[in-house]
Design a protein around this motif. Structure first.
Motif, mmCIF file in Angstrom:
data_model
loop_
_atom_site.group_PDB
_atom_site.id
_atom_site.type_symbol
_atom_site.label_atom_id
_atom_site.label_comp_id
_atom_site.label_asym_id
_atom_site.label_seq_id
_atom_site.Cartn_x
_atom_site.Cartn_y
_atom_site.Cartn_z
ATOM 1 N N LEU A 199 0.832 -1.209 0.000
ATOM 2 C CA LEU A 199 0.000 0.000 0.000
ATOM 3 C C LEU A 199 0.865 1.257 0.000
ATOM 4 C CD1 LEU A 199 -2.808 -1.069 2.494
ATOM 5 C CD2 LEU A 199 -2.901 -1.035 -0.013
ATOM 6 N N GLU A 200 1.985 1.214 0.709
ATOM 7 C CA GLU A 200 2.901 2.358 0.709
ATOM 8 C C GLU A 200 3.448 2.599 -0.700
ATOM 9 O OE1 GLU A 200 5.674 1.157 3.705
ATOM 10 O OE2 GLU A 200 4.142 1.306 5.289
ATOM 11 N N LEU A 247 -7.455 3.471 -0.216
ATOM 12 C CA LEU A 247 -6.657 2.300 0.122
ATOM 13 C C LEU A 247 -6.915 1.904 1.563
ATOM 14 C CD1 LEU A 247 -3.269 3.360 -1.508
ATOM 15 C CD2 LEU A 247 -4.967 1.760 -2.425
ATOM 16 N N ARG A 303 -1.271 6.293 -6.766
ATOM 17 C CA ARG A 303 -2.502 5.584 -7.112
ATOM 18 C C ARG A 303 -3.593 5.747 -6.065
ATOM 19 N NH1 ARG A 303 1.352 1.014 -9.069
ATOM 20 N NH2 ARG A 303 1.810 1.771 -11.166
ATOM 21 N N ASP A 304 -3.247 6.297 -4.915
ATOM 22 C CA ASP A 304 -4.280 6.604 -3.923
ATOM 23 C C ASP A 304 -5.192 7.722 -4.412
ATOM 24 O OD1 ASP A 304 -1.926 8.221 -3.701
ATOM 25 O OD2 ASP A 304 -2.586 8.910 -1.727
ATOM 26 N N ARG A 305 -4.795 8.425 -5.464
ATOM 27 C CA ARG A 305 -5.668 9.450 -6.049
ATOM 28 C C ARG A 305 -6.836 8.820 -6.816
ATOM 29 N NH1 ARG A 305 -0.514 11.802 -7.034
ATOM 30 N NH2 ARG A 305 -0.528 11.114 -9.218
ATOM 31 N N VAL A 308 0.825 4.348 -2.745
ATOM 32 C CA VAL A 308 0.773 5.785 -2.435
ATOM 33 C C VAL A 308 1.933 6.511 -3.118
ATOM 34 C CG1 VAL A 308 0.954 7.495 -0.592
ATOM 35 C CG2 VAL A 308 -0.493 5.480 -0.274
ATOM 36 N N ARG A 309 3.120 5.931 -3.060
ATOM 37 C CA ARG A 309 4.281 6.566 -3.711
ATOM 38 C C ARG A 309 4.060 6.704 -5.210
ATOM 39 N NH1 ARG A 309 7.233 3.449 -0.070
ATOM 40 N NH2 ARG A 309 7.670 1.859 -1.658
#
Length: 199
Positions: free
Chosen positions: A79-80, A93, A87-89, A83-84
């Motif tokens: 998941l980290e 998550l 894709r959390d946009r 985010v990098r």
């Protein structure tokens, strides 16, 4: 945490940072698999075992700005990495186990699962949990960007009859778990099983 879960976390934690770099050309295959689900604008969809979130942008495109996209994974490092990669946009998550999803029954229109089934500790019950959170008539897509034979060759092992993803094994397991297998594709550059939640 069960031993099975600890093993899965250990496997993916060690590989999270370089995961996307290992498979740089998989984007179109993910997009095509998402398109095959037939999602509509405004739908709610879960990427189960989302890893670094490679399917999330395609899922967001499919459901539009009014849809809901969730990505769930058991491994914080994956998941980290999602985010990098920004894709959390494309979706929310969540750190969670697909065997015990923090979602109400029937909340979703579809579940997308890439490479998940071979990592499930209890495939039948876990597929039933995915059915629980999907409305009757909703969809499940089990995907891998390479087929079973190509994947076995990549790992240097023979393709065996007890492979869970073999159609003869997958169809009855899905049926026992609340799903009807509607379409099955297993070719060198794609594995895709599409199923419908049967109420």
């Amino acid at each position: 945490m069960s031993g099975d879960h600890a093993h899965v976390q250990e496997f993916f934690t060690a590989r999270a940072a370089g995961w996307d770099a290992r498979f740089p050309d998989d984007g179109p295959a993910y997009a095509a698999a998402v398109e095959a689900i037939g999602l509509r604008s405004g739908d709610a969809v879960l990427d189960a075992g989302c890893g670094t979130g490679r399917a999330l942008p395609a899922l967001r495109t499919a459901v539009g700005p009014d849809g809901m996209v969730l990505g769930v994974d058991l491994t914080p490092a994956m998941l980290e990495s999602a985010v990098r990669a920004g894709r959390d946009r494309s979706g929310l998550l969540l750190l969670a186990d697909v065997a015990r999803l923090p979602l109400r029954s029937g909340a979703l229109d579809a579940v997308f699962a890439a490479g998940l089934i071979s990592h499930l500790a209890h495939p039948g019950p876990d597929l039933a949990e995915l059915a629980r959170v999907v409305r009757p008539g909703g969809q499940l897509a089990l995907f891998h960007p390479v087929g079973r034979a190509a994947l076995a060759a990549r790992h240097g092992r023979p393709l065996t009859e007890d492979d869970l993803r073999a159609e003869a094994n997958l169809r009855p397991m899905l049926a026992r778990s609340g799903w009807r297998l509607d379409a099955y594709t297993d070719v060198d550059d794609r594995f895709l099983a599409l199923a419908t939640h049967t109420a």
